[in-house]
Design an enzyme around this catalytic site. Structure first.
Site, PDB file in Angstrom:
ATOM      1  N   ASP A  28       0.853  -1.181   0.000  1.00 24.21           N
ATOM      2  CA  ASP A  28       0.000   0.000   0.000  1.00 24.21           C
ATOM      3  C   ASP A  28       0.898   1.243   0.000  1.00 24.21           C
ATOM      4  O   ASP A  28       2.098   1.162   0.315  1.00 24.21           O
ATOM      5  CB  ASP A  28      -0.896  -0.039   1.239  1.00 24.21           C
ATOM      6  CG  ASP A  28      -1.870   1.116   1.304  1.00 24.21           C
ATOM      7  OD1 ASP A  28      -2.289   1.613   0.249  1.00 24.21           O
ATOM      8  OD2 ASP A  28      -2.214   1.528   2.434  1.00 24.21           O
TER       9      ASP A  28
ATOM     10  N   GLU B 295      -0.355   5.000   1.030  1.00 31.55           N
ATOM     11  CA  GLU B 295      -0.656   5.921   2.126  1.00 31.55           C
ATOM     12  C   GLU B 295      -0.650   5.185   3.468  1.00 31.55           C
ATOM     13  O   GLU B 295      -1.233   4.123   3.606  1.00 31.55           O
ATOM     14  CB  GLU B 295      -2.009   6.589   1.898  1.00 31.55           C
ATOM     15  CG  GLU B 295      -2.040   7.478   0.668  1.00 31.55           C
ATOM     16  CD  GLU B 295      -3.430   8.032   0.404  1.00 31.55           C
ATOM     17  OE1 GLU B 295      -3.932   8.789   1.263  1.00 31.55           O
ATOM     18  OE2 GLU B 295      -4.014   7.697  -0.643  1.00 31.55           O
TER      19      GLU B 295
END
Length: 201
Positions: A7, A9
């Site tokens: 991922d 963020e």
């Protein structure tokens, strides 16, 4: 052969919408996929708020241009890419990701796209595909990769569970408590050690 799906963020860069919330003073924009599990509900709420407040894509991009990777993220990513291939798998948007990709030396990223009108108002979004994070992990497994996935939010969980090894990195308490079967780490040093352990098995 190992490959990492990470991922963006909360793992390598700050949460974009929290940055927008701080800059604009709009508290409702603090909510992220760490808080709301239904991504469509979350995005429709965000788009509605932006429309009501008269904020356009360029306003969000201006905030993003002032954000920097999390402390230690660039060093961690540099180490990780020296060990194996890395794919950033994110529910952000191409229109948001550019400044971060430059700062992170342009890793490969799979994400979505925004829909805007002629005035630059964000009117919607287009998913690359449903449950795209899980689908990336599954596709790489079909190419005979051993997938290590890293995430921190509700929208990462299907990817983490599809992967051969899933790691929750510094997740909020609510996600950690309901997913205690997954490996949970809280620093880049611990994350590095855990990945080293996984690839040595």
């Amino acid at each position: 052969m190992h490959i990492v799906c990470s991922d963006l963020e909360g793992i390598l860069v700050p949460e974009i919408w929290i940055g927008v919330s701080k800059e604009t003073g709009i508290d409702e924009l603090k909510l992220t996929t760490r808080d709301i599990s239904d991504y469509d509900i979350l995005m429709k709420m965000r788009i509605g708020i932006l429309k009501d407040k008269g904020l356009k894509l360029k306003d969000i991009q201006k905030v993003i241009s002032g954000l920097r990777p999390l402390p230690g993220a660039m060093e961690f990513l540099h180490w990780l890419r020296s060990q194996m291939q890395v794919v950033i798998v994110s529910d952000t948007f191409t229109e948001f990701a550019g400044p971060f990709m430059k700062q992170l030396s342009y890793p490969t990223i799979f994400c979505h796209n925004l829909i805007t009108d002629n005035s630059g108002t964000i009117t919607g979004y287009k998913l690359r595909q449903p449950d795209s994070k899980k689908m990336v992990a599954e596709a790489l497994q079909k190419l005979n990769y051993n997938v290590i996935a890293i995430g921190d939010s509700y929208n990462d969980l299907s990817m983490l569970r599809q992967a051969d090894k899933g790691i929750l990195f510094n997740p909020p308490a609510n996600i950690a408590a309901s997913n205690s079967d997954l490996k949970i780490v809280k620093s880049y040093e611990t994350l590095k050690s855990e990945i080293e352990r996984m690839i040595a098995l």
